[in-house]
Write a protein that holds these residues in place. Sequence first.
Motif, mmCIF file in Angstrom:
data_model
loop_
_atom_site.group_PDB
_atom_site.id
_atom_site.type_symbol
_atom_site.label_atom_id
_atom_site.label_comp_id
_atom_site.label_asym_id
_atom_site.label_seq_id
_atom_site.Cartn_x
_atom_site.Cartn_y
_atom_site.Cartn_z
ATOM 1 N N ASP A 150 0.880 -1.166 0.000
ATOM 2 C CA ASP A 150 0.000 0.000 0.000
ATOM 3 C C ASP A 150 0.920 1.220 0.000
ATOM 4 O OD1 ASP A 150 -1.952 1.876 0.294
ATOM 5 O OD2 ASP A 150 -2.426 1.394 2.374
ATOM 6 N N LEU A 151 1.307 1.631 -1.179
ATOM 7 C CA LEU A 151 2.256 2.740 -1.267
ATOM 8 C C LEU A 151 1.713 3.816 -2.207
ATOM 9 C CD1 LEU A 151 4.014 2.594 -4.207
ATOM 10 C CD2 LEU A 151 4.814 0.511 -3.135
ATOM 11 N N VAL A 152 2.289 4.988 -2.097
ATOM 12 C CA VAL A 152 1.903 6.088 -2.994
ATOM 13 C C VAL A 152 3.164 6.716 -3.559
ATOM 14 C CG1 VAL A 152 0.724 8.294 -3.223
ATOM 15 C CG2 VAL A 152 -0.054 6.683 -1.518
ATOM 16 N N ILE A 153 3.199 6.823 -4.865
ATOM 17 C CA ILE A 153 4.310 7.559 -5.477
ATOM 18 C C ILE A 153 3.805 8.957 -5.818
ATOM 19 C CG2 ILE A 153 5.979 7.662 -7.369
ATOM 20 C CD1 ILE A 153 5.907 4.604 -7.467
ATOM 21 N N LEU A 154 4.509 9.923 -5.282
ATOM 22 C CA LEU A 154 4.182 11.316 -5.547
ATOM 23 C C LEU A 154 5.220 11.814 -6.548
ATOM 24 C CD1 LEU A 154 2.056 13.128 -4.313
ATOM 25 C CD2 LEU A 154 3.705 13.835 -2.601
ATOM 26 N N ARG A 155 4.759 11.966 -7.775
ATOM 27 C CA ARG A 155 5.671 12.321 -8.865
ATOM 28 C C ARG A 155 5.556 13.811 -9.168
ATOM 29 N NH1 ARG A 155 4.166 10.554 -15.113
ATOM 30 N NH2 ARG A 155 5.611 11.999 -16.120
ATOM 31 N N GLU A 156 6.692 14.495 -9.229
ATOM 32 C CA GLU A 156 6.683 15.901 -9.633
ATOM 33 C C GLU A 156 6.276 15.929 -11.110
ATOM 34 O OE1 GLU A 156 7.204 19.829 -10.544
ATOM 35 O OE2 GLU A 156 8.124 18.222 -11.682
ATOM 36 N N LEU A 157 5.391 16.845 -11.494
ATOM 37 C CA LEU A 157 4.778 16.708 -12.819
ATOM 38 C C LEU A 157 4.947 17.903 -13.760
ATOM 39 C CD1 LEU A 157 3.141 14.367 -14.103
ATOM 40 C CD2 LEU A 157 1.055 15.508 -13.359
ATOM 41 N N THR A 158 5.479 18.987 -13.279
ATOM 42 C CA THR A 158 5.583 20.144 -14.197
ATOM 43 C C THR A 158 7.014 20.685 -14.314
ATOM 44 O OG1 THR A 158 4.894 21.586 -12.369
ATOM 45 C CG2 THR A 158 3.196 20.938 -13.951
ATOM 46 N N GLY A 159 7.985 19.862 -13.938
ATOM 47 C CA GLY A 159 9.370 20.327 -14.051
ATOM 48 C C GLY A 159 10.270 19.232 -14.588
ATOM 49 N N GLY A 160 11.571 19.410 -14.357
ATOM 50 C CA GLY A 160 12.563 18.405 -14.751
ATOM 51 C C GLY A 160 12.741 18.314 -16.250
ATOM 52 N N ILE A 161 13.193 17.163 -16.688
ATOM 53 C CA ILE A 161 13.600 16.970 -18.084
ATOM 54 C C ILE A 161 12.421 17.096 -19.066
ATOM 55 C CG2 ILE A 161 13.329 14.456 -18.177
ATOM 56 C CD1 ILE A 161 16.213 14.416 -19.447
ATOM 57 N N TYR A 162 11.194 16.905 -18.560
ATOM 58 C CA TYR A 162 10.026 17.053 -19.428
ATOM 59 C C TYR A 162 9.862 18.490 -19.925
ATOM 60 C CZ TYR A 162 7.749 12.494 -18.729
ATOM 61 O OH TYR A 162 7.419 11.166 -18.742
ATOM 62 N N PHE A 163 10.324 19.441 -19.113
ATOM 63 C CA PHE A 163 10.056 20.834 -19.450
ATOM 64 C C PHE A 163 11.335 21.659 -19.625
ATOM 65 C CE2 PHE A 163 6.157 19.294 -17.523
ATOM 66 C CZ PHE A 163 5.194 19.776 -18.405
ATOM 67 N N GLY A 164 12.509 21.020 -19.467
ATOM 68 C CA GLY A 164 13.762 21.763 -19.584
ATOM 69 C C GLY A 164 14.098 22.078 -21.032
ATOM 70 N N GLU A 165 15.151 22.854 -21.176
ATOM 71 C CA GLU A 165 15.577 23.234 -22.529
ATOM 72 C C GLU A 165 15.990 21.979 -23.311
ATOM 73 O OE1 GLU A 165 18.986 25.902 -24.657
ATOM 74 O OE2 GLU A 165 18.820 26.018 -22.468
ATOM 75 N N ARG A 166 15.560 21.907 -24.560
ATOM 76 C CA ARG A 166 15.956 20.771 -25.392
ATOM 77 C C ARG A 166 16.217 21.220 -26.813
ATOM 78 N NH1 ARG A 166 10.523 18.994 -24.379
ATOM 79 N NH2 ARG A 166 11.483 17.563 -22.935
ATOM 80 N N GLY A 167 16.926 20.430 -27.548
ATOM 81 C CA GLY A 167 17.153 20.815 -28.937
ATOM 82 C C GLY A 167 18.174 19.940 -29.637
ATOM 83 N N ARG A 168 18.550 20.419 -30.812
ATOM 84 C CA ARG A 168 19.547 19.724 -31.642
ATOM 85 C C ARG A 168 20.693 20.685 -31.950
ATOM 86 N NH1 ARG A 168 17.824 14.852 -34.825
ATOM 87 N NH2 ARG A 168 16.033 14.148 -33.613
ATOM 88 N N LYS A 169 21.860 20.125 -32.098
ATOM 89 C CA LYS A 169 23.015 20.932 -32.514
ATOM 90 C C LYS A 169 23.750 20.169 -33.610
ATOM 91 C CE LYS A 169 25.084 21.130 -28.457
ATOM 92 N NZ LYS A 169 25.759 21.505 -27.203
ATOM 93 N N ASP A 170 24.814 20.776 -34.104
ATOM 94 C CA ASP A 170 25.703 20.099 -35.065
ATOM 95 C C ASP A 170 24.930 19.480 -36.226
ATOM 96 O OD1 ASP A 170 27.611 20.735 -33.186
ATOM 97 O OD2 ASP A 170 27.516 18.761 -32.224
ATOM 98 N N ASP A 171 24.175 20.336 -36.912
ATOM 99 C CA ASP A 171 23.405 19.875 -38.076
ATOM 100 C C ASP A 171 22.456 18.733 -37.731
ATOM 101 O OD1 ASP A 171 24.460 21.721 -39.736
ATOM 102 O OD2 ASP A 171 26.053 20.400 -40.521
ATOM 103 N N GLY A 172 21.973 18.717 -36.534
ATOM 104 C CA GLY A 172 21.004 17.684 -36.167
ATOM 105 C C GLY A 172 21.621 16.409 -35.651
ATOM 106 N N ASN A 173 22.950 16.369 -35.552
ATOM 107 C CA ASN A 173 23.592 15.121 -35.135
ATOM 108 C C ASN A 173 23.819 14.999 -33.628
ATOM 109 O OD1 ASN A 173 23.756 14.081 -37.753
ATOM 110 N ND2 ASN A 173 25.482 15.449 -38.180
ATOM 111 N N THR A 174 23.460 16.038 -32.896
ATOM 112 C CA THR A 174 23.573 15.998 -31.432
ATOM 113 C C THR A 174 22.252 16.506 -30.867
ATOM 114 O OG1 THR A 174 25.912 16.514 -31.606
ATOM 115 C CG2 THR A 174 24.893 16.860 -29.448
#
Length: 352
Positions: free
Chosen positions: A130-154
Amino acid sequence: MNLHIALLAGDGIGPEVTDQAVKVVNAVAKKFNHSITWTPALTGASAIDEVGEPYPDSTHEICMAADAVLFGAIGHPRYDNDPKATVRPEQGLLKMRQKLGLFANVRPTFTFPSLIDNSPLKRERIEGTDLVILRELTGGIYFGERGRKDDGNTAFDTCKYTRAEIQRLAKLGFEMALGRSKKLCCVDKANVLESSRLWRETVQAMEKDYPEVTVSYEFVDAVAMRLVQWPSSYDVIITENLFGDILTDEASVISGSMGLMPSSSIGVHTSLFEPIHGSYPQAAGKDIANPLATVLSAAMMFEDGFGLKDEAALIREVVNKSLAEGVVTEDLAGKNKAYKTSEVGDWLATHI
Ligand code: IPM
Ligand code: MN
């Protein structure tokens, strides 16, 4: 009470399972003299098809004006294998979480006595879980800066957390632990990640405000293992967004079917209640999906959303009765008769 519920059925089996929850909620309302107003709104792939985006402003306005949101599922296979798709159903979910400020996702895991042997794990391992996982839902890697570099290869995705984001989630965790068995486990990867070290530091500093709560700190890789070895040793777990995403799917198998576990997402604006399973497109329209996770999410809505405990208790009692009497969908039926999704919903509503 007069209750306004936004109904976001979404994609795949979403409409079928939410239909059953609506039947059950209406039966409960009738019995306890509440008046319910349902306002349906578009979301997910079905919203993309109709208006070109997965969480339109009109849907957001309906959610903001409601007392609670009951959500089905979103996702469609035509987007899954198309990495170039510019609009995706999942973006709607993330936008909704962000715009409603749903920073905490509450995902309980428990066992049903009559279903213990449906679990892939041994009975003696899972009894008493009988456990509960409380997951943070509006931060972290889901909402951090993301993208591609080096002509799309990174490519890169960034996991960023502020002390305030951690504190508000951890506060809910401490409070929840106080109302349960006073054990809190903070799950991180503080041996490697700086964001995890901020989590640990922040939670450690809060310990003095909750002297009755015993806090443990564990690494996510070890928890992934111990969660299936000794799930009953956990009570309240707090963790960041991506770790929580993974651990809650893992935890869901303990109960024996993904179709059983409910969840709530709470935060700044209207709270949202949804089954933890996805849109299960293979089953869409076949009237075979298990509606219980959604029905139990409606029970959470009564209890945590509206403060109506008796109503929630009645739903849970009738669900337990349906399981004990074998009024179950094919995922739980084994060699016995499998009921249709809609038959389970009708049975539950009648027995309410
Ligand atoms: C969940 C889902 C979502 C998530 C997806 C559909 C974006 O897996 O609610 O756990 O990763 O948060
Ligand atoms: Mn997930």
